[in-house]
Design a protein around this motif. Structure first.
Motif, mmCIF file in Angstrom:
data_model
loop_
_atom_site.group_PDB
_atom_site.id
_atom_site.type_symbol
_atom_site.label_atom_id
_atom_site.label_comp_id
_atom_site.label_asym_id
_atom_site.label_seq_id
_atom_site.Cartn_x
_atom_site.Cartn_y
_atom_site.Cartn_z
ATOM 1 N N ASP A 193 -62.331 -6.177 -21.123
ATOM 2 C CA ASP A 193 -63.276 -6.369 -20.028
ATOM 3 C C ASP A 193 -64.470 -5.460 -20.270
ATOM 4 O OD1 ASP A 193 -64.427 -7.089 -17.646
ATOM 5 O OD2 ASP A 193 -63.244 -5.695 -16.441
ATOM 6 N N CYS A 194 -65.586 -6.093 -20.581
ATOM 7 C CA CYS A 194 -66.782 -5.382 -21.029
ATOM 8 C C CYS A 194 -67.622 -4.927 -19.841
ATOM 9 C CB CYS A 194 -67.570 -6.373 -21.885
ATOM 10 S SG CYS A 194 -69.073 -5.741 -22.549
ATOM 11 N N LEU A 209 -67.694 -4.133 -27.914
ATOM 12 C CA LEU A 209 -67.937 -5.094 -28.986
ATOM 13 C C LEU A 209 -67.165 -4.718 -30.254
ATOM 14 C CD1 LEU A 209 -69.814 -7.493 -29.787
ATOM 15 C CD2 LEU A 209 -71.494 -5.802 -30.489
ATOM 16 N N ALA A 210 -67.137 -3.406 -30.532
ATOM 17 C CA ALA A 210 -66.493 -2.923 -31.755
ATOM 18 C C ALA A 210 -64.992 -3.185 -31.749
ATOM 19 C CB ALA A 210 -66.757 -1.422 -31.913
ATOM 20 N N ALA A 211 -64.422 -3.399 -30.545
ATOM 21 C CA ALA A 211 -62.974 -3.564 -30.433
ATOM 22 C C ALA A 211 -62.529 -5.005 -30.619
ATOM 23 C CB ALA A 211 -62.519 -3.038 -29.067
ATOM 24 N N ILE A 250 -68.704 -11.153 -34.691
ATOM 25 C CA ILE A 250 -67.875 -11.809 -33.672
ATOM 26 C C ILE A 250 -67.933 -13.336 -33.802
ATOM 27 C CG2 ILE A 250 -67.671 -12.197 -31.185
ATOM 28 C CD1 ILE A 250 -67.096 -9.392 -31.381
ATOM 29 N N GLU A 251 -66.747 -13.941 -33.882
ATOM 30 C CA GLU A 251 -66.678 -15.389 -33.936
ATOM 31 C C GLU A 251 -65.254 -15.878 -33.651
ATOM 32 O OE1 GLU A 251 -68.565 -18.638 -36.940
ATOM 33 O OE2 GLU A 251 -66.682 -17.703 -37.450
ATOM 34 N N PRO A 252 -65.075 -16.942 -32.863
ATOM 35 C CA PRO A 252 -66.107 -17.725 -32.181
ATOM 36 C C PRO A 252 -66.634 -17.037 -30.909
ATOM 37 C CG PRO A 252 -63.937 -18.551 -31.605
ATOM 38 C CD PRO A 252 -63.725 -17.440 -32.602
#
Lengths: 110, 234
Positions: free
Chosen positions: B122-123, B135-137, B167-169
């Protein structure tokens, strides 16, 4: 939505707010998506060189007069390249005219 | 298990669009389907995932304690009583905000990946350090937005940043949809939002008063027996 709103809408007296939202959003995103700080002089030079390489395959350009720049108007940013053509490469001099290549910000983005 | 674990960032840019609610409910739904799931609250400053899950009184340690070796990972994980496949890990204490770096989050995510099938992160809102840490996680991302100008605009900025990462998708969830307003063209349509953000659409969640009621109780909708529009989607 009340009956009056519906009638107004059918009579075209008022546009639906979703349309207004869409238009405003598209304008604001066109601006947001071009991060001017990421387009450094180096990057612009590199882009200029590559564009010239491509165009020079087909026509002879007046390199002295070439101008490539970013212009912002009405919240839209455009890459404007002004490449005066000396002659076509078939050897025949046809015209000397300003050939404009214009790209919208969408094309610039990555 | 580590290789196949899916680490998913749940982000939006703008606050209040439903990141935390989606994280909680998706977590419960995945756990309920039999997958071991960890939800990591990466929102240090204003953490709320514990409240939504009704686990606010059971937090003793945080991920920072695990990294500092004040405790073992198992001690920091808060298991959900009704859904034992689900565990919450708060990233850290608000007072220690500056302490966390992207490498630390990555380390936590790796530790969780050893034990869980899914790790949902949960960002925090915004595109600053907290977002970059979260994001790095993660390896994949879900962008949550509402059919509103400001939410779509902020989502677009987040997507811009995600596109420059590995990051994908990256998938889209459109939350708090009001079909009546869309029908009368007083709300951006699903096609408008998806077309503008150009992401694959993972799902649509309808506006639902039950969400507020379940938040009050600390019982995510996906946990309750009754059926409701928002629950059925998840």
């Amino acid at each position: 939505m009340t009956l009056r709103d519906l009638i107004n809408k059918l009579l075209g007296r008022e546009t639906a707010s979703a349309n207004t939202a869409r238009e405003r959003l598209q304008l604001v995103l066109a601006h947001d998506r071009v991060d001017m700080s990421s387009l450094t002089t180096d990057l612009l030079d590199k882009m200029r060189k590559e564009i010239l390489d491509v165009v020079a395959k087909y026509v002879e350009i007046d390199f002295e007069e070439v101008a490539v720049s970013l212009e912002t108007e009405d919240r839209m940013t455009a890459l404007v390249a002004n490449l005066p053509i000396k002659r076509t490469l078939s050897g025949e001099i046809k015209f000397k005219k300003n050939d404009q290549i214009s790209k919208t910000d969408k094309d610039i983005k990555k | 298990m580590a290789e196949s674990t899916r680490t998913i960032l749940i982000c939006s840019g703008k606050g209040g669009v439903g990141k935390t609610t989606l994280t909680a409910n998706l977590g419960i739904a995945l756990a309920n389907s039999g997958a071991t799931t960890a939800v990591l609250d990466a929102d240090f400053g204003l953490r709320n995932l514990d409240l939504l899950l009704g686990l606010e009184n059971r937090i003793i340690y945080t991920a920072q304690d695990v990294l500092d070796e004040n405790c073992r990972l198992e001690q920091a994980l808060v298991r959900h009583k009704k859904e034992p496949n689900l565990a919450l890990l708060p990233a850290g204490d608000p007072r220690m905000l500056d302490w966390m770096k992207p490498e630390d989050m990555k380390r936590i995510s790796e530790l969780l990946s050893e034990k869980f099938d899914y790790v949902l992160v949960d960002c925090p809102a915004g595109v600053e350090d907290g977002f970059k840490n979260a994001l790095a996680a993660c390896k994949e991302a879900i962008v949550v937005t509402n059919p509103e100008l400001s939410a779509v605009r902020d989502a677009d900025r987040v997507i811009g940043i995600l596109n420059t990462s590995d990051i994908e998708p990256i998938q889209l969830v459109i939350n708090r949809v009001r079909p009546n307003m869309m029908a009368s063209q007083e709300m951006l349509s699903i096609e408008d939002v998806q077309g503008i953000l150009s992401l694959p659409l993972l799902g649509i969640v309808l506006e639902d008063e039950q969400v507020i009621i379940s938040t009050n109780r600390g019982e995510p909708l996906t946990l309750t027996e009754s059926s409701s529009p928002a629950k059925n989607v998840i």
